[in-house]
Design a protein around this motif. Structure first.
Motif, PDB file in Angstrom:
ATOM      1  N   ASP A   1       0.828  -1.206   0.000  1.00 38.86           N
ATOM      2  CA  ASP A   1       0.000   0.000   0.000  1.00 38.86           C
ATOM      3  C   ASP A   1       0.864   1.259   0.000  1.00 38.86           C
ATOM      4  OD1 ASP A   1      -2.385  -1.381  -0.042  1.00 38.86           O
ATOM      5  OD2 ASP A   1      -2.565  -1.454   2.145  1.00 38.86           O
TER       6      ASP A   1
ATOM      7  N   LYS B   1       2.144   1.658  -3.598  1.00 37.76           N
ATOM      8  CA  LYS B   1       1.074   2.154  -4.473  1.00 37.76           C
ATOM      9  C   LYS B   1       0.784   3.632  -4.206  1.00 37.76           C
ATOM     10  CE  LYS B   1      -1.904  -0.916  -3.264  1.00 37.76           C
ATOM     11  NZ  LYS B   1      -3.091  -1.778  -3.118  1.00 37.76           N
TER      12      LYS B   1
ATOM     13  N   SER C   1       2.789   5.815  -2.903  1.00 40.12           N
ATOM     14  CA  SER C   1       3.936   6.613  -3.352  1.00 40.12           C
ATOM     15  C   SER C   1       3.913   6.815  -4.854  1.00 40.12           C
ATOM     16  CB  SER C   1       5.246   5.946  -2.944  1.00 40.12           C
ATOM     17  OG  SER C   1       5.338   5.862  -1.548  1.00 40.12           O
ATOM     18  N   LEU C   2       3.594   5.749  -5.606  1.00 40.11           N
ATOM     19  CA  LEU C   2       3.531   5.865  -7.067  1.00 40.11           C
ATOM     20  C   LEU C   2       2.447   6.855  -7.495  1.00 40.11           C
ATOM     21  CD1 LEU C   2       3.979   2.151  -8.201  1.00 40.11           C
ATOM     22  CD2 LEU C   2       5.598   4.032  -8.501  1.00 40.11           C
ATOM     23  N   ILE C   3       1.289   6.784  -6.847  1.00 42.40           N
ATOM     24  CA  ILE C   3       0.204   7.700  -7.198  1.00 42.40           C
ATOM     25  C   ILE C   3       0.568   9.133  -6.831  1.00 42.40           C
ATOM     26  CG2 ILE C   3      -2.173   8.354  -6.621  1.00 42.40           C
ATOM     27  CD1 ILE C   3      -2.813   5.373  -6.484  1.00 42.40           C
TER      28      ILE C   3
ATOM     29  N   ILE D   1       1.166   6.275 -12.358  1.00 43.76           N
ATOM     30  CA  ILE D   1      -0.192   6.013 -11.893  1.00 43.76           C
ATOM     31  C   ILE D   1      -0.720   4.694 -12.464  1.00 43.76           C
ATOM     32  CG2 ILE D   1      -2.576   6.833 -12.043  1.00 43.76           C
ATOM     33  CD1 ILE D   1      -1.452   9.670 -11.684  1.00 43.76           C
TER      34      ILE D   1
ATOM     35  N   ALA E   1       0.697   1.896 -10.484  1.00 44.13           N
ATOM     36  CA  ALA E   1      -0.019   1.742  -9.216  1.00 44.13           C
ATOM     37  C   ALA E   1      -1.370   1.069  -9.422  1.00 44.13           C
ATOM     38  CB  ALA E   1      -0.208   3.105  -8.553  1.00 44.13           C
TER      39      ALA E   1
ATOM     40  N   MET F   1      -0.778  -2.597  -9.836  1.00 42.65           N
ATOM     41  CA  MET F   1      -0.445  -3.214  -8.549  1.00 42.65           C
ATOM     42  C   MET F   1      -1.671  -3.321  -7.648  1.00 42.65           C
ATOM     43  SD  MET F   1       3.200  -1.401  -7.732  1.00 42.65           S
ATOM     44  CE  MET F   1       3.342  -2.107  -6.115  1.00 42.65           C
ATOM     45  N   HIS F   2      -2.547  -2.334  -7.691  1.00 40.33           N
ATOM     46  CA  HIS F   2      -3.711  -2.332  -6.809  1.00 40.33           C
ATOM     47  C   HIS F   2      -4.688  -3.449  -7.150  1.00 40.33           C
ATOM     48  CE1 HIS F   2      -6.843  -0.843  -4.194  1.00 40.33           C
ATOM     49  NE2 HIS F   2      -7.688  -0.869  -5.225  1.00 40.33           N
TER      50      HIS F   2
END
Length: 134
Positions: free
Chosen positions: A3, A6, A8-10, A48, A51, A54-55
């Protein structure tokens, strides 16, 4: 932990897109604006989409995210190049601080023809120089 990655990437992707928007407003001419929007916005969207993949962690979503990333990597630089050239050819003013204009010696604004660097070098070889003895 996933989490945090994710998020951090967003967050980094959104910040890059914000930076791209600020560059669009603050930079002085078309070519520098194109550079800011292409580089920062493309990287922001890529982060994004990573992420998102990954989500959801489903094969279909990951495949779509990967396809979007690939599409952006292929099309963004080409689109920016074409738009920048079109802007140059229609006479968009360059920033007063522009140091080098590499198209100027190869571009004829009357015919809108662009000579390649190879043609320019070949023509320079064929033309006699003033200092050459006859």
């Amino acid at each position: 932990m996933i989490d945090f990655i994710k998020g951090s990437l967003i967050l980094v992707g959104a910040c890059l897109m914000l930076l791209s928007a600020i560059g669009l407003l603050r930079l002085p001419d078309l070519l520098t604006r194109m550079h800011a929007t292409t580089k920062a916005a493309a990287l922001g969207v890529i982060l994004i989409m990573a992420a998102v993949g990954m989500h959801f962690a489903q094969a279909g979503v990951v495949a779509r995210a990967f396809a979007i990333i690939t599409f952006i990597l292929i099309t963004a630089p080409i689109a920016a190049h074409v738009i920048g050239r079109a802007g140059y050819f229609v006479g968009t003013k360059l920033w007063s601080g522009t140091i080098k204009d590499e198209l100027r010696p190869n571009y004829d604004p009357l015919t809108h023809e662009l000579k390649s660097g190879l043609e320019t070098r070949e023509n320079a070889k064929r033309q006699p120089r003033d200092s050459d003895p006859d």
